[in-house]
Design a protein around this motif. Structure first.
Motif: not given
Length: 429
Positions: A189-211
């Motif tokens: 059989r064929r096997f594929i894994t789809v990883i849905a990236p976290d929002k904090a990974t894809l769009l980190p620009e709006n994370l607070p300066d410190e957390y």
């Protein structure tokens, strides 16, 4: 205390029947009332606390899924000692009026004290940072359920915690994922894994300066994608998601939502089809149709409300006929997609184990795949993989869609025993 002895006239004690201190004369030095005023108030408060949920339940109130996940199921006695460790999260999830209590706590904390409530597992957001744990050190950091970012953006605290405090080292999780891949492919059989990236990974620009956990989060996100981004069975959608967001002029994750919008669903369907049959989507036509508006899934975690907006798309695999379907997003039991046909569609059997990110992909998977069955991989933990094994055994392709945070934490139950062996044994037969 009980008054057991009094003195004779000569000074020697004489035994008397044991008497409860509340039954002694009020003038006696050992007298204590059975229920003082404070005790009475405490008993009344306790009765209200415990009986209110019961009365609410009797009147029809029921616990709801408001934390971006399903309610914790009642543990099985077959789980051994895990039965006792799972009782607490089950009881917490099924407490009636819990969502209303969180809303009230948020209103009081913000209205009276001017700060968000400490609703996470530790100190409130903005509290003192604690050193993040390493793989050789005990856990020290505590993470809020929600990270409140800039410009009213909200991020799931679990996106940070999963990378900083995994249940097992990432290398072991990747090894289990490879074991699943090897076992599936050994059967042809064929096997594929789809990883849905976290929002904090894809769009980190709006994370607070410190957390809390900032350093270990950034370090381990880089490590995660270095390890998994190069695996030949992994479908990495990060670049496509960012490119579509640039084209739209807005991100494909809502500011207050933890999931991608329909753009992620279209990219997932196209990416899978192309991986299985390169060039299959050459004639695909994808056009935006109506817009949608739903409650955002992160604000309820901190007792607030929010909204997420997006747009539906029409997917015509042959470039002319829209084959998308309105699909009920309930796949705790196997859900069959079998209405697609014609040029641009994939006809071999595909079994997909997915999570909540799959919801936005269902209409587009239904347009592109003529023989697909979808099952939520959380269900694997309920029967140790038996349902998943039966579903996948009749398919030619096995797909695992999983959120980055879930894989970083240690992976779904299908990557652990006994479910992994159950699935692979069924496929080998």
């Amino acid at each position: 205390m009980r008054a057991d002895n009094q003195l004779k006239s000569d000074g020697r004690p004489t035994a008397l029947p044991a008497v409860h201190e509340a039954w002694l004369p009020r003038e006696h030095s050992l007298y204590r009332p059975r229920h003082g005023r404070r005790q009475t108030v405490a008993l009344v408060c306790a009765a209200v606390f415990f009986l209110s949920p019961l009365v609410s339940f009797a009147l029809g109130a029921r616990p709801s899924e408001f934390e971006n996940r399903a309610l914790t199921p009642f543990p099985s006695l077959a789980d051994g000692w895990s039965f006792f460790t799972q009782l607490a999260p089950w009881a917490t999830d099924h407490l009636v009026l819990r969502e209303e209590a969180i809303h009230a706590a948020d209103a009081v904390s913000r209205g009276v004290f001017g700060e968000p409530p400490p609703l996470g597992d530790g100190p409130k957001q903005g509290g003192p940072l604690q050193p993040a744990p390493t793989e050789s050190e005990p856990r020290q950091a505590h993470y809020p359920s929600v990270v409140e970012g800039k410009n009213d953006w909200l991020y799931l605290g679990d996106e940070v915690a999963s990378h900083c405090e995994p249940t097992r080292p990432l290398e072991e999780t990747v090894a289990q994922l490879r074991k699943l891949r090897d076992g599936v492919e050994a059967t042809g059989r064929r096997f594929i894994t789809v990883i849905a990236p976290d929002k904090a990974t894809l769009l980190p620009e709006n994370l607070p300066d410190e957390y809390i956990g900032k350093e270990c989060h950034q370090r381990n996100v880089d490590k995660f994608w270095r390890l998994l981004g190069t695996e030949d069975y992994v479908l990495d959608l990060r670049a496509g998601l960012l490119a579509w967001g640039d084209q739209l002029g807005e991100p494909v994750y809502g500011p207050q939502d933890a999931h991608w919008s329909d753009e992620g669903g279209v990219l997932m369907a196209r990416g899978l089809a192309e991986r299985l049959r390169p060039g299959i989507s050459a004639e695909w036509k994808v056009t935006p149709t109506s817009s949608w508006r739903v409650p955002a899934d992160i604000p309820p975690l901190i007792g607030r409300e929010g909204e997420t907006v997006g747009r539906h798309y029409a997917l015509a695999p042959n470039g002319e006929q829209d084959l998308t379907q309105d699909v009920e997003p309930d796949y705790r039991t196997p859900l069959t997609l079998d209405t697609a046909s014609g040029p641009g569609t994939y006809g071999l059997g595909v079994g997909l184990l997915g999570d909540s990110f799959t919801i936005r992909a269902l209409p587009y998977l239904s347009a592109a795949f003529a023989n697909m069955t979808v099952l939520h991989h959380d269900s694997v933990s309920e029967d140790h993989g038996a349902t998943a094994a039966n579903m996948l055994a009749g398919k030619d392709v096995v797909v695992l869609e999983i959120a980055e945070r879930s894989l970083a934490r240690g992976g779904p139950a299908v990557l652990s025993e006994p479910a992994l062996s159950t699935v692979l044994d069924a496929l080998s037969r």
